[in-house]
Design an enzyme around this catalytic site. Sequence first.
Site, PDB file in Angstrom:
ATOM      1  N   LYS A 152       1.757   2.131  -5.144  1.00 12.12           N
ATOM      2  CA  LYS A 152       2.297   1.568  -6.398  1.00 12.12           C
ATOM      3  C   LYS A 152       1.384   1.875  -7.581  1.00 12.12           C
ATOM      4  O   LYS A 152       1.842   2.274  -8.655  1.00 12.12           O
ATOM      5  CB  LYS A 152       2.486   0.039  -6.256  1.00 12.12           C
ATOM      6  CG  LYS A 152       3.486  -0.346  -5.172  1.00 12.12           C
ATOM      7  CD  LYS A 152       3.556  -1.848  -4.986  1.00 12.12           C
ATOM      8  CE  LYS A 152       2.340  -2.454  -4.342  1.00 12.12           C
ATOM      9  NZ  LYS A 152       2.118  -2.048  -2.934  1.00 12.12           N
ATOM     10  N   GLY A 165      -4.552  -4.246  -3.849  1.00  7.34           N
ATOM     11  CA  GLY A 165      -5.549  -3.209  -4.126  1.00  7.34           C
ATOM     12  C   GLY A 165      -4.760  -1.972  -4.506  1.00  7.34           C
ATOM     13  O   GLY A 165      -4.142  -1.356  -3.641  1.00  7.34           O
ATOM     14  N   HIS A 166      -4.692  -1.668  -5.786  1.00  2.16           N
ATOM     15  CA  HIS A 166      -3.875  -0.560  -6.267  1.00  2.16           C
ATOM     16  C   HIS A 166      -4.793   0.588  -6.685  1.00  2.16           C
ATOM     17  O   HIS A 166      -5.575   0.446  -7.624  1.00  2.16           O
ATOM     18  CB  HIS A 166      -2.985  -1.012  -7.434  1.00  2.16           C
ATOM     19  CG  HIS A 166      -1.954  -2.018  -7.017  1.00  2.16           C
ATOM     20  ND1 HIS A 166      -1.032  -2.552  -7.868  1.00  2.16           N
ATOM     21  CD2 HIS A 166      -1.685  -2.579  -5.806  1.00  2.16           C
ATOM     22  CE1 HIS A 166      -0.250  -3.394  -7.205  1.00  2.16           C
ATOM     23  NE2 HIS A 166      -0.639  -3.432  -5.958  1.00  2.16           N
ATOM     24  N   GLN A 174       2.017  -6.049  -3.217  1.00  2.03           N
ATOM     25  CA  GLN A 174       2.457  -6.147  -1.820  1.00  2.03           C
ATOM     26  C   GLN A 174       3.737  -5.319  -1.618  1.00  2.03           C
ATOM     27  O   GLN A 174       3.919  -4.330  -2.295  1.00  2.03           O
ATOM     28  CB  GLN A 174       2.659  -7.618  -1.397  1.00  2.03           C
ATOM     29  CG  GLN A 174       1.359  -8.410  -1.302  1.00  2.03           C
ATOM     30  CD  GLN A 174       0.816  -8.883  -2.633  1.00  2.03           C
ATOM     31  OE1 GLN A 174       1.501  -9.556  -3.379  1.00  2.03           O
ATOM     32  NE2 GLN A 174      -0.409  -8.541  -2.939  1.00  2.03           N
ATOM     33  N   ASP A 207       0.809  -1.227   0.000  1.00  2.14           N
ATOM     34  CA  ASP A 207       0.000   0.000   0.000  1.00  2.14           C
ATOM     35  C   ASP A 207       0.839   1.272   0.000  1.00  2.14           C
ATOM     36  O   ASP A 207       0.441   2.297   0.545  1.00  2.14           O
ATOM     37  CB  ASP A 207      -0.963   0.014   1.210  1.00  2.14           C
ATOM     38  CG  ASP A 207      -1.852  -1.210   1.226  1.00  2.14           C
ATOM     39  OD1 ASP A 207      -2.208  -1.693   0.141  1.00  2.14           O
ATOM     40  OD2 ASP A 207      -2.188  -1.686   2.329  1.00  2.14           O
TER      41      ASP A 207
HETATM   42  P1  GDP Z   1      -0.761   0.349  -3.538  1.00  3.99           P
HETATM   43  O1  GDP Z   1      -1.356  -0.943  -3.085  1.00  3.99           O
HETATM   44  O2  GDP Z   1       0.707   0.409  -3.312  1.00  3.99           O
HETATM   45  O3  GDP Z   1      -1.123   0.705  -4.946  1.00  3.99           O
HETATM   46  O4  GDP Z   1      -1.378   1.477  -2.592  1.00  3.99           O
HETATM   47  P2  GDP Z   1      -2.942   1.611  -2.172  1.00  3.99           P
HETATM   48  O5  GDP Z   1      -3.703   2.109  -3.339  1.00  3.99           O
HETATM   49  O6  GDP Z   1      -3.421   0.385  -1.498  1.00  3.99           O
HETATM   50  O7  GDP Z   1      -2.815   2.687  -1.016  1.00  3.99           O
HETATM   51  C1  GDP Z   1      -2.282   3.951  -1.239  1.00  3.99           C
HETATM   52  C2  GDP Z   1      -3.360   4.994  -0.894  1.00  3.99           C
HETATM   53  O8  GDP Z   1      -2.762   6.269  -0.778  1.00  3.99           O
HETATM   54  C3  GDP Z   1      -4.424   5.127  -1.960  1.00  3.99           C
HETATM   55  O9  GDP Z   1      -5.633   5.485  -1.348  1.00  3.99           O
HETATM   56  C4  GDP Z   1      -3.902   6.270  -2.814  1.00  3.99           C
HETATM   57  O10 GDP Z   1      -4.932   6.959  -3.493  1.00  3.99           O
HETATM   58  C5  GDP Z   1      -3.269   7.154  -1.777  1.00  3.99           C
HETATM   59  N1  GDP Z   1      -2.104   7.926  -2.205  1.00  3.99           N
HETATM   60  C6  GDP Z   1      -1.117   7.599  -3.094  1.00  3.99           C
HETATM   61  N2  GDP Z   1      -0.173   8.553  -3.108  1.00  3.99           N
HETATM   62  C7  GDP Z   1      -0.545   9.490  -2.208  1.00  3.99           C
HETATM   63  C8  GDP Z   1       0.052  10.699  -1.736  1.00  3.99           C
HETATM   64  O11 GDP Z   1       1.137  11.096  -2.132  1.00  3.99           O
HETATM   65  N3  GDP Z   1      -0.629  11.371  -0.771  1.00  3.99           N
HETATM   66  C9  GDP Z   1      -1.822  10.968  -0.273  1.00  3.99           C
HETATM   67  N4  GDP Z   1      -2.412  11.690   0.670  1.00  3.99           N
HETATM   68  N5  GDP Z   1      -2.408   9.826  -0.697  1.00  3.99           N
HETATM   69  C10 GDP Z   1      -1.773   9.115  -1.630  1.00  3.99           C
HETATM   70  P1  IMO Z   2      -0.904  -4.181  -2.250  1.00  2.00           P
HETATM   71  O1  IMO Z   2      -0.420  -4.719  -3.591  1.00  2.00           O
HETATM   72  C1  IMO Z   2      -0.979  -4.659   2.076  1.00  2.00           C
HETATM   73  C2  IMO Z   2      -0.970  -8.766   3.594  1.00  2.00           C
HETATM   74  C3  IMO Z   2      -2.220  -9.261   4.298  1.00  2.00           C
HETATM   75  C4  IMO Z   2      -1.608 -10.236   5.272  1.00  2.00           C
HETATM   76  C5  IMO Z   2      -0.477 -10.868   4.447  1.00  2.00           C
HETATM   77  C6  IMO Z   2      -0.846 -12.184   3.786  1.00  2.00           C
HETATM   78  O2  IMO Z   2      -2.197  -3.468  -2.316  1.00  2.00           O
HETATM   79  O3  IMO Z   2       0.205  -3.404  -1.601  1.00  2.00           O
HETATM   80  P2  IMO Z   2      -2.366 -12.844   1.711  1.00  2.00           P
HETATM   81  O4  IMO Z   2      -3.813 -12.595   1.438  1.00  2.00           O
HETATM   82  O5  IMO Z   2      -1.437 -12.280   0.689  1.00  2.00           O
HETATM   83  O6  IMO Z   2      -2.058 -14.292   1.994  1.00  2.00           O
HETATM   84  O7  IMO Z   2      -2.070 -12.071   3.099  1.00  2.00           O
HETATM   85  O8  IMO Z   2      -0.146  -9.923   3.454  1.00  2.00           O
HETATM   86  N1  IMO Z   2      -1.199  -8.233   2.234  1.00  2.00           N
HETATM   87  C7  IMO Z   2      -1.157  -6.930   1.931  1.00  2.00           C
HETATM   88  N2  IMO Z   2      -0.994  -5.848   2.723  1.00  2.00           N
HETATM   89  N3  IMO Z   2      -1.082  -4.515   0.737  1.00  2.00           N
HETATM   90  C8  IMO Z   2      -1.214  -5.588  -0.054  1.00  2.00           C
HETATM   91  O9  IMO Z   2      -1.179  -5.514  -1.408  1.00  2.00           O
HETATM   92  C9  IMO Z   2      -1.307  -6.869   0.528  1.00  2.00           C
HETATM   93  N4  IMO Z   2      -1.466  -8.122   0.056  1.00  2.00           N
HETATM   94  C10 IMO Z   2      -1.377  -8.946   1.100  1.00  2.00           C
HETATM   95  O10 IMO Z   2      -2.879  -8.191   4.947  1.00  2.00           O
HETATM   96  O11 IMO Z   2      -1.020  -9.561   6.351  1.00  2.00           O
HETATM   97 MG    MG Z   3      -2.889  -1.610  -1.812  1.00  2.00          MG
END
Ligand code: GDP
Ligand code: IMO
Ligand code: MG
Length: 421
Positions: free
Chosen positions: A16, A40-41, A221, A13
């Site tokens: 990415k 979840g991107h 991840q 998270d």
């Molecule tokens: P990912 O899994 O690495 O793609 O990240 P996620 O989408 O799960 O979580 C990142 C969260 O931070 C999302 O809600 C994005 O919209 C938000 N986000 C990304 N870059 C920034 C930033 O620079 N500032 C803020 N406030 N939010 C951001």
């Molecule tokens: P993105 O790509 C954050 C965590 C789960 C759990 C562990 C194992 O959005 O960054 P799994 O379902 O993979 O067997 O769970 O890994 N986990 C993540 N945490 N971002 C993710 O993906 C994750 N994918 C798995 O919460 O601790």
């Molecule tokens: Mg994510």
Amino acid sequence: MSVDVLLGLQWGDEGKGKIVDVLTPHYDIIARFQGGPNAGHTLEFDGKKFVLRSVPSGIFQGGKINIIGNGVVLDPALFKAEVEALETSCSNLASRLYISRKAHLILPTHRLLDHAYESQKGAGKIGTTGKGIGPAYTDKISRNGLRVGDIEYDFEKKYRDAVSRHETLLRQMNFDYNLAPLEEEWLEGIKALKRFRLIDSDQFINNELRAGKTILAEGAQGTLLDIDFGSYPFVTSSNTTTAGACTGLGVAPSRIGKVYGIFKAYCTRVGSGPFPTELFDATGQTFRDRGFEYGSVTGRPRRCGWIDLVALRYAIMIDGVTDLIMTKPDVLDTFETIRACVAYEIDGKETEDFPYEISDNVRPLYVDLSGWQTDMTKFQSEDEFPEEFNAYLTFLEETLGVRIKIVSVGPDREQTIVRYE
Ligand code: GDP
Ligand code: IMO
Ligand code: MG
């Protein structure tokens, strides 16, 4: 040409999805190399927000080929729902999204097994996303898996054999379940998969490289969730590191070019497992509130804490990061003081190395830096950075030994500052 890799350096998270979307115009092909719908991107642009799970984050920048690589585990039911939701906002989706025949399928019984194993673990549970990731990779490694390519050959028998094996396991664990509705949805998903171009992605990618095409490999991840290098057993079941891009796409190590390592200006983690700099106080809650730190797949509140440079240095080493990308410093905009963990004290001894075992005996040692107390979200260029933020960047670059190429100052595509090309 070479393959550039973008991956998370923390526990996932890191942002990415947003950054892959921003970098996509520089590439011909975007390819996801591991993980599955546990990811979840999030992408935001033109006032709209999308969360991608299996589809690569290059799908919104028109004309680019997106590939789901062999290292990915794919749930056809979730994939169908995802592409149907995207089709109205994404032009020619079906013609631009290719799927590797060698990617493994997540069966409905894998999802059930994920839940069954977690309930068996009780208090020691991993806190998985419940998407069947571990059981699907287990079948892959134990040579019992079903691959996307199998849907073209003698599929029914292979599927029934796998389900029967899984049901034996579920019965042994006395796990209550109702397979029929899950199966129905899943078989619809298989039909949907057949609408897409199934390719020998390893061959395809290497042919494209030879033809001079540029490729960005998208990780899911984060490095600290890697099956080998993460905080085992509280990890996911794939190699989330740069090496995973080689095995997850069929690309030789000598073909890897840049490695973009992405990190948040603080740390978050979802699920169980060690987290030395975790905060249980009002500061942690402020990170959660200001950064909307709730899982994009499960909605679970993310655990929050200060940035951990011991862990980050370790991740940079394992991944061979060439360029850093920082996200979410804007979440820290209101803080008078910003803390950074620079070493651990373990049983009275100080270390800068990431230890084998992290338990309550690890005490993070911090340095305090001045906060910038300025709203960064409207910034367009680094010339606008406050002095304190520049000092923070310099401190991080010196401590980590790698330059920070991009600073993201908000969730929108436009809120991105590129410091050098
Ligand atoms: P990912 O899994 O690495 O793609 O990240 P996620 O989408 O799960 O979580 C990142 C969260 O931070 C999302 O809600 C994005 O919209 C938000 N986000 C990304 N870059 C920034 C930033 O620079 N500032 C803020 N406030 N939010 C951001
Ligand atoms: P993105 O790509 C954050 C965590 C789960 C759990 C562990 C194992 O959005 O960054 P799994 O379902 O993979 O067997 O769970 O890994 N986990 C993540 N945490 N971002 C993710 O993906 C994750 N994918 C798995 O919460 O601790
Ligand atoms: Mg994510």
